[in-house]
Design an enzyme around this catalytic site. Structure first.
Site, PDB file in Angstrom:
ATOM      1  CE  LYS A  78      37.940 -35.077  66.207  1.00  0.00           C
ATOM      2  NZ  LYS A  78      38.007 -34.865  64.761  1.00  0.00           N
ATOM      3  N   GLY A 113      37.408 -49.274  56.197  1.00  0.00           N
ATOM      4  CA  GLY A 113      36.390 -48.389  56.786  1.00  0.00           C
ATOM      5  C   GLY A 113      35.612 -47.711  55.672  1.00  0.00           C
TER       6      GLY A 113
HETATM    7  P1  NAD Z   1      32.245 -43.375  60.159  1.00  0.00           P
HETATM    8  O1  NAD Z   1      31.963 -43.689  61.567  1.00  0.00           O
HETATM    9  O2  NAD Z   1      31.154 -42.923  59.273  1.00  0.00           O
HETATM   10  O3  NAD Z   1      32.930 -44.628  59.449  1.00  0.00           O
HETATM   11  C1  NAD Z   1      33.915 -45.402  60.046  1.00  0.00           C
HETATM   12  C2  NAD Z   1      33.781 -46.793  59.457  1.00  0.00           C
HETATM   13  O4  NAD Z   1      34.887 -47.580  59.931  1.00  0.00           O
HETATM   14  C3  NAD Z   1      32.502 -47.521  59.881  1.00  0.00           C
HETATM   15  O5  NAD Z   1      31.881 -48.102  58.756  1.00  0.00           O
HETATM   16  C4  NAD Z   1      33.008 -48.588  60.862  1.00  0.00           C
HETATM   17  O6  NAD Z   1      32.213 -49.755  60.863  1.00  0.00           O
HETATM   18  C5  NAD Z   1      34.388 -48.845  60.323  1.00  0.00           C
HETATM   19  N1  NAD Z   1      35.305 -49.433  61.285  1.00  0.00           N
HETATM   20  C6  NAD Z   1      35.449 -49.169  62.609  1.00  0.00           C
HETATM   21  N2  NAD Z   1      36.421 -49.935  63.122  1.00  0.00           N
HETATM   22  C7  NAD Z   1      36.901 -50.680  62.104  1.00  0.00           C
HETATM   23  C8  NAD Z   1      37.913 -51.655  62.005  1.00  0.00           C
HETATM   24  N3  NAD Z   1      38.612 -52.055  63.058  1.00  0.00           N
HETATM   25  N4  NAD Z   1      38.170 -52.222  60.802  1.00  0.00           N
HETATM   26  C9  NAD Z   1      37.451 -51.851  59.720  1.00  0.00           C
HETATM   27  N5  NAD Z   1      36.462 -50.946  59.757  1.00  0.00           N
HETATM   28  C10 NAD Z   1      36.218 -50.361  60.937  1.00  0.00           C
HETATM   29  O7  NAD Z   1      33.438 -42.302  60.189  1.00  0.00           O
HETATM   30  P2  NAD Z   1      33.867 -41.301  59.046  1.00  0.00           P
HETATM   31  O8  NAD Z   1      33.187 -40.010  59.258  1.00  0.00           O
HETATM   32  O9  NAD Z   1      33.788 -41.981  57.728  1.00  0.00           O
HETATM   33  O10 NAD Z   1      35.395 -41.069  59.422  1.00  0.00           O
HETATM   34  C11 NAD Z   1      36.367 -42.069  59.172  1.00  0.00           C
HETATM   35  C12 NAD Z   1      37.712 -41.613  59.724  1.00  0.00           C
HETATM   36  O11 NAD Z   1      38.095 -40.403  59.070  1.00  0.00           O
HETATM   37  C13 NAD Z   1      37.718 -41.302  61.226  1.00  0.00           C
HETATM   38  O12 NAD Z   1      38.972 -41.640  61.746  1.00  0.00           O
HETATM   39  C14 NAD Z   1      37.534 -39.812  61.280  1.00  0.00           C
HETATM   40  O13 NAD Z   1      38.067 -39.248  62.445  1.00  0.00           O
HETATM   41  C15 NAD Z   1      38.318 -39.387  60.058  1.00  0.00           C
HETATM   42  N6  NAD Z   1      37.888 -38.105  59.518  1.00  0.00           N
HETATM   43  C16 NAD Z   1      36.599 -37.924  59.142  1.00  0.00           C
HETATM   44  C17 NAD Z   1      36.206 -36.706  58.625  1.00  0.00           C
HETATM   45  C18 NAD Z   1      34.797 -36.473  58.178  1.00  0.00           C
HETATM   46  O14 NAD Z   1      34.555 -35.452  57.499  1.00  0.00           O
HETATM   47  N7  NAD Z   1      33.876 -37.358  58.482  1.00  0.00           N
HETATM   48  C19 NAD Z   1      37.143 -35.673  58.493  1.00  0.00           C
HETATM   49  C20 NAD Z   1      38.457 -35.911  58.858  1.00  0.00           C
HETATM   50  C21 NAD Z   1      38.823 -37.125  59.385  1.00  0.00           C
END
Ligand code: NAD
Length: 368
Positions: A94, A194
Site C-alpha cells: 500500500k 461514508g
Molecule cells: P472515498 O474517498 O470515495 O469515500 C470515503 C467517504 O467517507 C467520503 O465521502 C468522505 O467524505 C467520507 N468520510 C471521511 N471521513 C468520514 C467520517 N469521519 N465520517 C463520515 N464520513 C467520512 O473512498 P472509497 O473508495 O469509497 O473507500 C471507502 C473505504 O473503503 C476506505 O476505507 C477504503 O480504504 C476502503 N476500500 C475501498 C475500496 C475501493 O475499491 N474503493 C476497496 C477496498 C477498501
C-alpha cells in the site's frame, strides 16, 4: 477522524519504523520525498510470498508522519491477508501520500509518485484508494506500467469501487444470514457511514433490496445528493455509533471500532468496506463477539476491488470478476463456521486461514 488511524498505542513506541506496534515484519518501507512537487509519500511492502505487492495509494491530510507511517503499515498488512484469503497470487502493499487530495494533488506530484513506484521495478503495483481517482492512475501510468485501475480508454478497468461495493453487499448478506437466519435485507435498518465511491454504490444495492438505509458523511453536499437520489435518511444525531440500527456498514476510514465505540454499538451485524475497521484486532473483535455482534472481516468482504484490479494485470473478464466476487458470500459463511468451531473471532478465523495459505506457499517456494 485523524485519531482513528491509530489506537494511540502505536505512538508510544519510539523506535522509528521497526519498533512501531503496527510494524509486522514488513519486507520494505520506502520513504519518498520530492521538494519540487511537495511529494511526501510512504510505500509499504508487507509481504511478497504470494506475488508482487498490490495495493492502492491513499492521499490524506495526516496530522503527522507517524500517523501516515502507521496507516501504511496497517493497510499494507491488510492487503497481504486480503489477497491470500481471496486466493489471489499477489502480496500485500500500500502507499500513502501525505497531503490534502483536494488542494495539494497535482499532475506533477502524481507523476513523481509514479516514478518512485517505477523505481521498485514491479515489487509494488499501485492502484486507487481514498483521495485518488482513475485519472490520477492514468498519470502514474505515463511513467510506469506498475499501476492498475487505469481508465478504460487507456486499456484499464476504471474505478474498482462498484465491484468492491458488490462484494461488501454480498458479505453483508452472508452476515445477516448467520446472525438473523435470513440474508434478506429488506426491512433491515442499515447505517452506511461514508457514501463515497464504495458507500454510494452499496446504498444503491441496499435500497434496491428494500433496506431502510441511513447515511452519514462529513461531506454535507454529498449527503444531500445521495439522500435525495436514494430516498435514504440522513443521520443527524450526535452519536452515530449508538444509532438504533440492525447493521452498521463502515465505509469511510479505519479504526471506527475502538475503545469508545465498541460498547455503544447497537447493531447486531457490522459489515462494511473500510480497511482496518478494528482499531486493535486483538481487543475489539473479541469485545464485539462477547456483545453478540457479528463482525464480517473487512479484508474478506471488501476484496471485490482487488479482484477487479488484479484481473487488469492479466486477462480482464468482467463476468469472471463478478463470479469471483460472488464467492465472498460463501467464503464469509465458511469463515463464520470456522470461527465458531475454533472458538475464535471471525477476524482471527480469516487471518488464520490466510496465514496458512501464505505459509504453505512459502514452503512450496522454498522447494523450487
Ligand atoms: P472515498 O474517498 O470515495 O469515500 C470515503 C467517504 O467517507 C467520503 O465521502 C468522505 O467524505 C467520507 N468520510 C471521511 N471521513 C468520514 C467520517 N469521519 N465520517 C463520515 N464520513 C467520512 O473512498 P472509497 O473508495 O469509497 O473507500 C471507502 C473505504 O473503503 C476506505 O476505507 C477504503 O480504504 C476502503 N476500500 C475501498 C475500496 C475501493 O475499491 N474503493 C476497496 C477496498 C477498501
Amino acid at each position: 477522524m485523524n485519531a482513528a488511524f491509530t489506537t494511540g498505542k502505536e505512538l508510544q513506541k519510539m523506535d522509528p519504523v521497526f519498533g512501531q506496534l503496527s510494524f509486522d515484519d514488513h519486507e520494505q518501507i520506502v520513504f519518498c520525498n520530492d521538494k519540487d512537487t511537495g511529494l511526501k509519500a510512504i510505500i509499504g511492502i508487507h509481504n511478497s510470498v504470494m506475488g508482487p505487492a498490490l495495493g492502492g495509494t491513499r492521499m490524506y491530510n495526516y496530522a503527522n508522519e507517524w500517523e501516515a507511517l502507521n496507516d501504511v503499515l496497517r493497510l499494507s498488512r491488510g492487503m497481504t491477508f486480503k489477497a491470500a484469503i481471496t486466493g489471489l497470487n499477489i502480496g500485500g502493499g500500500k502507499a500513502v501520500i501525505i497531503g490534502d487530495a483536494k488542494t495539494q494533488k497535482t499532475p506533477e506530484l502524481m507523476r513523481k509518485f509514479g516514478e518512485f513506484v517505477h523505481s521498485l521495478s514491479g515489487r509494488y503495483i499501485t492502484a486507487e484508494d481514498v483521495g485518488m481517482e482513475t485519472k490520477d492512475m492514468d498519470i502514474v501510468r505515463d511513467v510506469t506500467p506498475y499501476v492498475t485501475g487505469i481508465s478504460e480508454e487507456r486499456g484499464g478497468s476504471g474505478n474498482p469501487s462498484p465491484v468492491t461495493a458488490y462484494g461488501v453487499y454480498l458479505g453483508m448478506k452472508a452476515a445477516a444470514k448467520q446472525q438473523f437466519g435470513s440474508d434478506v435485507l429488506s426491512g433491515k435498518k442499515i447505517l452506511v457511514q461514508g457514501i463515497g465511491h464504495v458507500g454510494e454504490t452499496l446504498v444503491d444495492y441496499l435500497t434496491k433490496e428494500g433496506a431502510l438505509v441511513t447515511i452519514a458523511d462529513i461531506n454535507e453536499e454529498k449527503l444531500n445528493e445521495v439522500g435525495a437520489k436514494y430516498q435514504a435518511q440522513i443521520f443527524r444525531g450526535d452519536d452515530l455509533y449508538s444509532a438504533d440500527v440492525d447493521i452498521y456498514a463502515p465505509c469511510a476510514m479505519g479504526a471506527t471500532l475502538n475503545d469508545t465505540t465498541v460498547y455503544k454499538i447497537k447493531a447486531k451485524v457490522i459489515a462494511g468496506a473500510a480497511n482496518n475497521q478494528l482499531a486493535d484486532e486483538n481487543v475489539h473483535g473479541a469485545i464485539l463477539q462477547e456483545r453478540g455482534i457479528l463482525y464480517a472481516p473487512d479484508f474478506l468482504i471488501n476484496a471485490g476491488g482487488i479482484i477487479n484490479v488484479y484481473a487488469e494485470l492479466a486477462h480482464y473478464d468482467k463476468a469472471e470478476i463478478m463470479r469471483k466476487t460472488e464467492n465472498i458470500y460463501n467464503t464469509t459463511l465458511e469463515i463464520f463456521d470456522f470461527a465458531l468451531a475454533n472458538k475464535i473471532t471471525p477476524h482471527h478465523a480469516a487471518l488464520t486461514i490466510a496465514q496458512n495459505r501464505i505459509n504453505q506457499r512459502k514452503l512450496e517456494n522454498s522447494k523450487k
